[in-house]
Design a protein around this motif. Structure first.
Motif, mmCIF file in Angstrom:
data_model
loop_
_atom_site.group_PDB
_atom_site.id
_atom_site.type_symbol
_atom_site.label_atom_id
_atom_site.label_comp_id
_atom_site.label_asym_id
_atom_site.label_seq_id
_atom_site.Cartn_x
_atom_site.Cartn_y
_atom_site.Cartn_z
ATOM 1 N N PRO A 1 0.796 -1.230 0.000
ATOM 2 C CA PRO A 1 0.000 0.000 0.000
ATOM 3 C C PRO A 1 0.828 1.279 0.000
ATOM 4 N N ALA A 2 2.163 1.147 0.107
ATOM 5 C CA ALA A 2 3.036 2.322 0.199
ATOM 6 C C ALA A 2 3.619 2.692 -1.151
ATOM 7 N N GLY A 3 3.961 3.960 -1.311
ATOM 8 C CA GLY A 3 4.542 4.441 -2.549
ATOM 9 C C GLY A 3 6.060 4.418 -2.529
ATOM 10 N N VAL A 4 6.642 4.255 -3.705
ATOM 11 C CA VAL A 4 8.092 4.285 -3.896
ATOM 12 C C VAL A 4 8.366 5.283 -5.020
ATOM 13 N N LEU A 5 9.293 6.201 -4.784
ATOM 14 C CA LEU A 5 9.595 7.222 -5.782
ATOM 15 C C LEU A 5 11.093 7.417 -5.922
ATOM 16 N N LYS A 6 11.546 7.392 -7.165
ATOM 17 C CA LYS A 6 12.911 7.783 -7.485
ATOM 18 C C LYS A 6 12.844 9.005 -8.383
ATOM 19 N N ALA A 7 13.639 10.018 -8.064
ATOM 20 C CA ALA A 7 13.692 11.235 -8.875
ATOM 21 C C ALA A 7 15.146 11.679 -8.988
ATOM 22 N N TRP A 8 15.539 12.102 -10.178
ATOM 23 C CA TRP A 8 16.935 12.475 -10.373
ATOM 24 C C TRP A 8 17.032 13.524 -11.485
ATOM 25 N N GLY A 9 18.157 14.243 -11.485
ATOM 26 C CA GLY A 9 18.344 15.262 -12.495
ATOM 27 C C GLY A 9 19.668 15.966 -12.361
ATOM 28 N N LYS A 10 19.744 17.124 -13.003
ATOM 29 C CA LYS A 10 20.972 17.913 -12.980
ATOM 30 C C LYS A 10 20.583 19.387 -13.020
ATOM 31 N N ALA A 11 21.239 20.182 -12.175
ATOM 32 C CA ALA A 11 20.957 21.624 -12.116
ATOM 33 C C ALA A 11 22.258 22.392 -11.954
ATOM 34 N N LYS A 12 22.229 23.691 -12.305
ATOM 35 C CA LYS A 12 23.435 24.502 -12.208
ATOM 36 C C LYS A 12 23.074 25.954 -11.935
ATOM 37 N N GLY A 13 24.059 26.719 -11.474
ATOM 38 C CA GLY A 13 23.938 28.156 -11.368
ATOM 39 C C GLY A 13 23.229 28.671 -10.140
ATOM 40 N N ALA A 14 22.989 27.814 -9.135
ATOM 41 C CA ALA A 14 22.304 28.254 -7.916
ATOM 42 C C ALA A 14 22.844 27.464 -6.734
ATOM 43 N N GLU A 15 22.186 27.619 -5.570
ATOM 44 C CA GLU A 15 22.694 26.996 -4.354
ATOM 45 C C GLU A 15 22.180 25.583 -4.152
ATOM 46 N N SER A 16 20.889 25.362 -4.403
ATOM 47 C CA SER A 16 20.296 24.072 -4.056
ATOM 48 C C SER A 16 19.051 23.802 -4.893
ATOM 49 N N VAL A 17 18.617 22.541 -4.834
ATOM 50 C CA VAL A 17 17.335 22.153 -5.404
ATOM 51 C C VAL A 17 16.493 21.540 -4.290
ATOM 52 N N VAL A 18 15.183 21.675 -4.428
ATOM 53 C CA VAL A 18 14.253 21.025 -3.500
ATOM 54 C C VAL A 18 13.340 20.128 -4.323
ATOM 55 N N VAL A 19 13.318 18.844 -3.968
ATOM 56 C CA VAL A 19 12.428 17.878 -4.606
ATOM 57 C C VAL A 19 11.280 17.607 -3.646
ATOM 58 N N SER A 20 10.045 17.713 -4.140
ATOM 59 C CA SER A 20 8.892 17.509 -3.268
ATOM 60 C C SER A 20 7.840 16.663 -3.960
ATOM 61 N N LEU A 21 7.060 15.962 -3.144
ATOM 62 C CA LEU A 21 5.924 15.180 -3.615
ATOM 63 C C LEU A 21 4.680 15.728 -2.940
ATOM 64 N N ALA A 22 3.635 16.030 -3.720
ATOM 65 C CA ALA A 22 2.430 16.614 -3.150
ATOM 66 C C ALA A 22 1.207 16.144 -3.927
ATOM 67 N N ARG A 23 0.062 16.258 -3.277
ATOM 68 C CA ARG A 23 -1.213 16.002 -3.936
ATOM 69 C C ARG A 23 -2.194 17.085 -3.524
ATOM 70 N N GLN A 24 -2.739 17.763 -4.537
ATOM 71 C CA GLN A 24 -3.696 18.835 -4.314
ATOM 72 C C GLN A 24 -3.168 19.867 -3.312
ATOM 73 N N GLY A 25 -1.872 20.187 -3.450
ATOM 74 C CA GLY A 25 -1.258 21.211 -2.621
ATOM 75 C C GLY A 25 -0.734 20.741 -1.287
ATOM 76 N N GLU A 26 -1.028 19.511 -0.884
ATOM 77 C CA GLU A 26 -0.558 18.989 0.404
ATOM 78 C C GLU A 26 0.735 18.199 0.202
ATOM 79 N N VAL A 27 1.814 18.645 0.830
ATOM 80 C CA VAL A 27 3.122 18.024 0.646
ATOM 81 C C VAL A 27 3.200 16.711 1.406
ATOM 82 N N VAL A 28 3.623 15.662 0.705
ATOM 83 C CA VAL A 28 3.802 14.344 1.319
ATOM 84 C C VAL A 28 5.228 14.188 1.832
ATOM 85 N N ARG A 29 6.193 14.618 1.004
ATOM 86 C CA ARG A 29 7.600 14.556 1.411
ATOM 87 C C ARG A 29 8.392 15.545 0.572
#
Length: 361
Positions: A216-244
């Motif tokens: 019944p639980a979810g599993v998520l893998k997310a990956w990428g590449k970014a440049k030119g700033a300090e940090s990235v934030v990866v988030s999971l949400a549904r209808q505006g409510e953040v899960v993680r």
């Protein structure tokens, strides 16, 4: 599905511009590589208005140059189109281009091959109906009065239903060339979204994700590449409510989350299809958001099992979704029309919703 918000990075939609289309004997346009190629008297088909996205055939039919290929044997009067070079042209607004920024032309779908010109200069080539293409415009732009031209050269001669499949290696749909009940209408088109991306060097270069379920639980893998700033934030949400959510340094980054409290996605008629938003935000020092990509996912686990009583080594034909065997109900999807560049979301939605209501899964 991808949604990019216009933050510090900007996106300019070229489909909102006025485009023209001109037709040429192959290669002859190279003798007229001016800022307005289609205005040349040497064009076999002088510039006519063109819809983008849209097909060459649609523009020519609207201009009264070719007949409606859906009637009788009219398609035979349209086959000459694929034996010409076709050029889409437009003017780019001066206000789009600010100094100190880099500009990239992003084309989601160009069918099938040709080249891109900026101010009469050839800056790159493309090939492949379903391959996205990107072109760096920055070193080719003038201070004002910039013009963009996309040149389509001749399509492959024959990729139809009959012939040696092993010899057909072009990445262009074969049903254009006559297939079952389809007449020969070989699409030439800008068929996908087309935009210019402006950045000052800070950007999310790529971002991907994959969702699964473990019970019944979810599993998520997310990956990428970014440049030119300090940090990235990866988030999971549904209808505006953040899960993680998780904050990571720029560069190559990734998250692997398990035990996510989610609602499972189920096949049609066996439950709901809840969708979640996976968002990657690029932040400067102090938390200012300068780029953002959002993708939609559903959490479900799919596996294939052997049928009851199947001999050892038999292929697994039983589809199991979220631990439950599912009988697959469907139909062969036939393209709505050969020149799919001219279809709208409503054209697809009308048919897909009908199949859904019939119980297809």
């Amino acid at each position: 599905m991808e949604d990019r918000q216009q933050m510090k990075k900007q996106y300019f939609d070229l489909s909102k511009l006025d485009w023209t289309l001109s037709g040429w004997q192959p290669e002859m346009w190279r003798m007229n590589q001016t800022l307005e190629i289609g205005a040349s008297p040497n064009a076999e088909v002088r510039a006519v208005p063109a819809k983008v996205p849209g097909s060459v055939q649609y523009a020519l039919r609207e201009a009264g140059i070719i007949p409606d290929w859906n009637i009788g044997m009219n398609y035979r009067q349209c086959e000459w189109v694929e034996n010409r070079h076709w050029i889409y042209e437009t003017s780019l607004p001066d206000e789009w281009f600010a100094s100190g920024k880099s500009f990239t032309l992003n084309c989601e779908g160009l069918d099938y091959c040709g080249s891109v010109l900026v101010n009469g200069e050839e800056i790159g080539e493309f090939k492949g109906t379903h391959v996205p293409h990107a072109f760096d415009l920055t070193p080719h732009l003038a201070e004002s009065g910039n013009r963009l031209a996309i040149v389509f050269t001749c399509a492959p001669r024959w990729l139809g239903q009959f012939g040696y499949t092993s010899k057909m290696t072009e990445w262009k749909p074969r049903f254009y060339y006559s297939w079952d009940w389809t007449v020969r209408i070989v699409q030439t088109a800008i068929w996908g979204g087309i935009s210019i991306e402006a950045t000052d060097g800070a950007e999310i270069e790529n971002f991907r994700c994959a969702a699964d379920a473990d019970g019944p639980a979810g599993v998520l893998k997310a990956w990428g590449k970014a440049k030119g700033a300090e940090s990235v934030v990866v988030s999971l949400a549904r209808q505006g409510e953040v899960v993680r959510e998780e904050k990571l340094p720029v560069g190559d980054f990734g998250v692997a989350w398990k035990d996510l409290p989610i609602e499972l996605w189920q096949p049609n008629m066996l439950g709901g299809q809840p969708l979640y938003e996976v968002t990657c935000s690029l932040l400067k020092e102090g938390g200012e958001q300068i780029d953002k990509i959002t993708r939609r996912v559903g959490f479900r686990h799919v596996e294939w099992q052997a049928c009851e009583g199947a001999p050892e080594g038999a292929d697994p034909w039983l589809c199991v979704v979220n631990g439950k065997p599912v009988f697959l109900q469907g139909a062969n999807w036939v393209p709505v029309r050969p020149n799919f560049a001219d279809l709208t979301e409503a054209d697809y939605r009308k048919r897909l919703e009908l199949y859904r209501d019939l119980g297809c899964n």
